[in-house]
Scaffold this motif. Sequence first.
Motif, PDB file in Angstrom:
ATOM      1  N   VAL A  74     -17.143 -19.239 -23.005  1.00 24.32           N
ATOM      2  CA  VAL A  74     -16.792 -20.436 -22.234  1.00 24.32           C
ATOM      3  C   VAL A  74     -18.055 -20.847 -21.483  1.00 24.32           C
ATOM      4  N   TRP A  75     -18.624 -21.978 -21.878  1.00 21.08           N
ATOM      5  CA  TRP A  75     -19.855 -22.445 -21.262  1.00 21.08           C
ATOM      6  C   TRP A  75     -19.529 -23.459 -20.186  1.00 21.08           C
ATOM      7  N   VAL A  76     -19.837 -23.098 -18.956  1.00 17.36           N
ATOM      8  CA  VAL A  76     -19.549 -23.940 -17.799  1.00 17.36           C
ATOM      9  C   VAL A  76     -20.823 -24.656 -17.371  1.00 17.36           C
ATOM     10  N   ARG A  77     -20.728 -25.954 -17.242  1.00 18.30           N
ATOM     11  CA  ARG A  77     -21.883 -26.729 -16.793  1.00 18.30           C
ATOM     12  C   ARG A  77     -21.885 -26.826 -15.272  1.00 18.30           C
ATOM     13  N   THR A  78     -23.017 -26.578 -14.665  1.00 23.98           N
ATOM     14  CA  THR A  78     -23.109 -26.749 -13.219  1.00 23.98           C
ATOM     15  C   THR A  78     -22.928 -28.226 -12.885  1.00 23.98           C
ATOM     16  N   LEU A  79     -22.740 -28.499 -11.634  1.00 25.24           N
ATOM     17  CA  LEU A  79     -22.310 -29.811 -11.169  1.00 25.24           C
ATOM     18  C   LEU A  79     -23.221 -30.945 -11.640  1.00 25.24           C
ATOM     19  N   ASP A  80     -22.599 -31.961 -12.204  1.00 23.46           N
ATOM     20  CA  ASP A  80     -23.339 -33.140 -12.659  1.00 23.46           C
ATOM     21  C   ASP A  80     -22.526 -34.391 -12.373  1.00 23.46           C
ATOM     22  N   ALA A  81     -22.475 -34.766 -11.109  1.00 27.99           N
ATOM     23  CA  ALA A  81     -21.719 -35.956 -10.698  1.00 27.99           C
ATOM     24  C   ALA A  81     -22.688 -36.974 -10.105  1.00 27.99           C
ATOM     25  N   PRO A  82     -22.791 -38.159 -10.691  1.00 27.50           N
ATOM     26  CA  PRO A  82     -23.639 -39.204 -10.105  1.00 27.50           C
ATOM     27  C   PRO A  82     -23.189 -39.544  -8.688  1.00 27.50           C
ATOM     28  N   THR A  83     -24.116 -40.025  -7.900  1.00 25.15           N
ATOM     29  CA  THR A  83     -23.843 -40.286  -6.482  1.00 25.15           C
ATOM     30  C   THR A  83     -22.732 -41.304  -6.271  1.00 25.15           C
ATOM     31  N   ASP A  84     -22.577 -42.267  -7.189  1.00 29.11           N
ATOM     32  CA  ASP A  84     -21.532 -43.275  -6.980  1.00 29.11           C
ATOM     33  C   ASP A  84     -20.139 -42.676  -7.078  1.00 29.11           C
ATOM     34  N   GLU A  85     -19.999 -41.573  -7.830  1.00 30.85           N
ATOM     35  CA  GLU A  85     -18.697 -40.904  -7.909  1.00 30.85           C
ATOM     36  C   GLU A  85     -18.399 -40.153  -6.612  1.00 30.85           C
ATOM     37  N   PHE A  86     -19.400 -39.537  -6.038  1.00 30.02           N
ATOM     38  CA  PHE A  86     -19.215 -38.815  -4.780  1.00 30.02           C
ATOM     39  C   PHE A  86     -18.966 -39.766  -3.607  1.00 30.02           C
ATOM     40  N   TRP A 129     -17.978 -13.091 -12.775  1.00 30.98           N
ATOM     41  CA  TRP A 129     -18.614 -12.020 -13.545  1.00 30.98           C
ATOM     42  C   TRP A 129     -18.205 -10.651 -13.015  1.00 30.98           C
ATOM     43  N   GLU A 130     -18.133 -10.536 -11.693  1.00 35.64           N
ATOM     44  CA  GLU A 130     -17.743  -9.254 -11.083  1.00 35.64           C
ATOM     45  C   GLU A 130     -16.302  -8.884 -11.422  1.00 35.64           C
ATOM     46  N   LEU A 131     -15.476  -9.887 -11.720  1.00 35.94           N
ATOM     47  CA  LEU A 131     -14.095  -9.637 -12.128  1.00 35.94           C
ATOM     48  C   LEU A 131     -13.995  -9.249 -13.604  1.00 35.94           C
ATOM     49  N   GLY A 132     -15.125  -9.287 -14.292  1.00 36.38           N
ATOM     50  CA  GLY A 132     -15.140  -8.861 -15.688  1.00 36.38           C
ATOM     51  C   GLY A 132     -15.173  -9.969 -16.720  1.00 36.38           C
ATOM     52  N   TYR A 133     -15.340 -11.204 -16.283  1.00 37.89           N
ATOM     53  CA  TYR A 133     -15.372 -12.324 -17.234  1.00 37.89           C
ATOM     54  C   TYR A 133     -16.771 -12.452 -17.839  1.00 37.89           C
ATOM     55  N   ASP A 134     -17.075 -11.542 -18.761  1.00 30.72           N
ATOM     56  CA  ASP A 134     -18.406 -11.554 -19.360  1.00 30.72           C
ATOM     57  C   ASP A 134     -18.552 -12.596 -20.460  1.00 30.72           C
ATOM     58  N   ASN A 135     -17.481 -13.344 -20.731  1.00 25.95           N
ATOM     59  CA  ASN A 135     -17.580 -14.446 -21.699  1.00 25.95           C
ATOM     60  C   ASN A 135     -18.001 -15.754 -21.031  1.00 25.95           C
ATOM     61  N   LEU A 136     -18.294 -15.704 -19.740  1.00 22.39           N
ATOM     62  CA  LEU A 136     -18.699 -16.882 -18.984  1.00 22.39           C
ATOM     63  C   LEU A 136     -20.198 -17.115 -19.130  1.00 22.39           C
ATOM     64  N   GLY A 137     -20.554 -18.281 -19.640  1.00 27.26           N
ATOM     65  CA  GLY A 137     -21.948 -18.689 -19.717  1.00 27.26           C
ATOM     66  C   GLY A 137     -22.159 -19.928 -18.865  1.00 27.26           C
TER      67      GLY A 137
END
Length: 231
Positions: A74-86, A129-137
């Motif tokens: 499961v590949w999680v993208r870090t935050l990418d919200a344009p300023t107008d959305e915020f 990750w500490e909970l064991g979710y090693d499938n997290l990218g």
Amino acid sequence: TATSVKVNVSMPEAAARAAATGADGVGLLRIEHLILGLNKTPGWFIENHREEDFIRELMAGIRTVLDAFPGKPVWVRTLDAPTDEFRNMQGGHSEPIEHNPMLGWRGIRRDLQSTKQFRLQIETFKRLWELGYDNLGIMFPMVSHPSEFIRAKEEFRNAGVDVEKVDLGIMIEIPASAIIIEDFIKAGIRFASFGTNDLIQYTIAIDRNNENVTGMYWPKHPAVLALIDSA
């Protein structure tokens, strides 16, 4: 098939249905949709000393998706919200007004300047990750040079993450990152994912949110295909 087929997930409640398709994992989980659903910017949580609330909400959403895809990436993208959305959210009063937010203060370029916001995300991933979710990218958006990846990776290291044991990658959305992909590989990325919506608009100079030119938005433009092929 010989090629792994992953799905994109925007909302955690869709994860179970996505997993039922037999997909080989999640190629993109957009966490900004989780945050937009809170109607409060990360800055609001920081200003009001509610960081734990932010982490708890973000963890819960990501964990729902991870649980739907046990043993699959499961590949999680870090935050990418344009300023107008915020700007329309609680805490959005301090957001800058940009002429073209699509080309503005977003993605990894913002997180590397807004370190408190970035560290909240890192703490969330670290706990999973500490909970064991090693499938997290984790992949970083709007990266244009390996130095940004290296700096982001160092932030994870400084937060106590063993960066050699987790998967950190990039989104290829800017033509520059496709052109110098070999340099990113040397910098240590574990994986890369094309963000074609942005790659197309940045390659052929078409703002996909501008109704005057959307008819010129050409996904199969030869230059776009050449960039994908070269990377």
